[in-house]
Design an enzyme around this catalytic site. Sequence first.
Site, mmCIF file in Angstrom:
data_model
loop_
_atom_site.group_PDB
_atom_site.id
_atom_site.type_symbol
_atom_site.label_atom_id
_atom_site.label_comp_id
_atom_site.label_asym_id
_atom_site.label_seq_id
_atom_site.Cartn_x
_atom_site.Cartn_y
_atom_site.Cartn_z
ATOM 1 N N ASP A 1 6.019 -9.899 14.477
ATOM 2 C CA ASP A 1 6.054 -8.583 14.174
ATOM 3 C C ASP A 1 6.040 -7.427 15.482
ATOM 4 O O ASP A 1 5.739 -8.058 16.549
ATOM 5 C CB ASP A 1 4.844 -7.960 13.358
ATOM 6 C CG ASP A 1 4.939 -8.249 11.936
ATOM 7 O OD1 ASP A 1 5.997 -8.537 11.410
ATOM 8 O OD2 ASP A 1 3.900 -8.160 11.098
ATOM 9 N N LYS B 1 8.670 -4.279 12.506
ATOM 10 C CA LYS B 1 8.723 -2.942 11.738
ATOM 11 C C LYS B 1 8.501 -1.817 12.890
ATOM 12 O O LYS B 1 7.357 -1.840 13.279
ATOM 13 C CB LYS B 1 8.078 -3.005 10.655
ATOM 14 C CG LYS B 1 8.048 -4.117 9.758
ATOM 15 C CD LYS B 1 7.015 -3.919 8.699
ATOM 16 C CE LYS B 1 6.995 -5.152 7.737
ATOM 17 N NZ LYS B 1 5.648 -6.106 7.780
ATOM 18 N N MET C 1 -2.818 3.462 10.800
ATOM 19 C CA MET C 1 -1.427 3.916 10.685
ATOM 20 C C MET C 1 -1.633 5.412 10.220
ATOM 21 O O MET C 1 -0.757 6.064 9.293
ATOM 22 C CB MET C 1 -0.803 3.261 9.376
ATOM 23 C CG MET C 1 -0.667 1.905 9.519
ATOM 24 S SD MET C 1 -0.040 0.940 8.218
ATOM 25 C CE MET C 1 -1.694 0.789 7.267
HETATM 26 N N1 SAH Z 1 -3.200 -5.947 10.826
HETATM 27 C C1 SAH Z 1 -3.438 -5.197 11.789
HETATM 28 C C2 SAH Z 1 -3.171 -3.672 11.205
HETATM 29 C C3 SAH Z 1 -1.932 -3.523 10.770
HETATM 30 S S1 SAH Z 1 -1.420 -1.891 10.329
HETATM 31 C C4 SAH Z 1 -4.879 -5.425 12.247
HETATM 32 O O1 SAH Z 1 -5.632 -5.867 11.683
HETATM 33 O O2 SAH Z 1 -5.064 -4.613 13.335
HETATM 34 C C5 SAH Z 1 -0.768 -1.188 11.917
HETATM 35 C C6 SAH Z 1 -1.699 -0.164 12.313
HETATM 36 O O3 SAH Z 1 -2.814 -0.824 13.302
HETATM 37 C C7 SAH Z 1 -1.116 1.074 13.463
HETATM 38 O O4 SAH Z 1 -0.586 1.645 12.981
HETATM 39 C C8 SAH Z 1 -2.251 1.363 14.255
HETATM 40 O O5 SAH Z 1 -3.041 2.189 13.485
HETATM 41 C C9 SAH Z 1 -3.265 0.173 14.280
HETATM 42 N N2 SAH Z 1 -3.177 -0.484 15.408
HETATM 43 C C10 SAH Z 1 -2.837 -2.000 15.456
HETATM 44 N N3 SAH Z 1 -2.781 -2.349 16.627
HETATM 45 C C11 SAH Z 1 -3.366 -1.206 17.479
HETATM 46 C C12 SAH Z 1 -3.538 -1.042 19.026
HETATM 47 N N4 SAH Z 1 -3.431 -2.068 19.994
HETATM 48 N N5 SAH Z 1 -3.812 0.414 19.148
HETATM 49 C C13 SAH Z 1 -4.145 1.216 18.442
HETATM 50 N N6 SAH Z 1 -3.840 0.993 17.275
HETATM 51 C C14 SAH Z 1 -3.520 -0.162 16.734
#
Ligand code: SAH
Length: 282
Positions: free
Chosen positions: A39, A61, A175
Amino acid sequence: METNKKGKVYLIGAGPGDVGLLTLKAAELLKTAHVVVFDRLVGQDILKLINNNALLIDVGKTAGNHPVPQHRINEVLVEQASQGKIVARLKGGDCFVFGRGGEEAERLVQAGIPFEIVPGITSAIAVPAYAGIPVTHRDLATSFHVITGHEREGKDGGIDFEPLAKLNGTLVFLMGVGNLQHIVQSLMAHGKSPQTPVAMIERGTTYAQRSISGDLQSIVQIATEANIQSPAIIVVGEVVTLKDRLSWREKLPLWGKRIVVTRARMQASDMVQRLAQLGAQV
Ligand code: SAH
């Protein structure tokens, strides 16, 4: 790793960005997988750990734009594993936290394909931690809640802000950047104090990490001025007041510096490590 007839899929959480936050199990699988399906949120440094013989499939995405639809990703996993391949399905953070890992696993069960789950460090906890915000604290928050900020109130399956506004625990929205105004207004409309502390952390744990803080009333303006973009995390609650004191990464002496080491590779690694420990991107 041997090719067996059935193949196998590993649903792997890659953590929030910092390569050091990848699990040993994930790193090992990247060395041996035949196919890696990844991803957009998976960090570049992590992709470098993939073995050179692996077939790379980018299903990344971008916000509001899904180049590869989920049902197609599911089929890619089934197709590749059915050819007897070991498939690493790499996702940002943890695969079961807003990662659609559950949907992919369901499809694999349906297709009779063996799989394993390799949990990753979720951004919901690690990104606040890298900004100096503990999601719980004995004096300030006895629970934390991870919420999708993507949905709007009222829509089918959307967020019900009324109970959220009543919680004293920390609210962590993923998100949510595009919906920031809606989120803060809904929380205040359901009774959360306008002075409730709020932080936002963009690209947490990477070298591009930036963070801001304010309260429910001020955060929209602060975020607009700082031009905070996705991916970012919104943290709402009293624990945000610890950020100034506990912030550590953005206070490292070489934080924000990009340093090129011109020594030969053999001699450079010690220096690279020391500079990285001081916060530099080397
Ligand atoms: N599975 C992922 C989340 C996926 S949804 C997890 O467990 O972290 C995607 C959202 O995760 C983004 O829109 C943001 O809100 C957050 N996100 C993921 N990585 C991030 C990062 N390095 N810094 C800030 N927000 C992050």
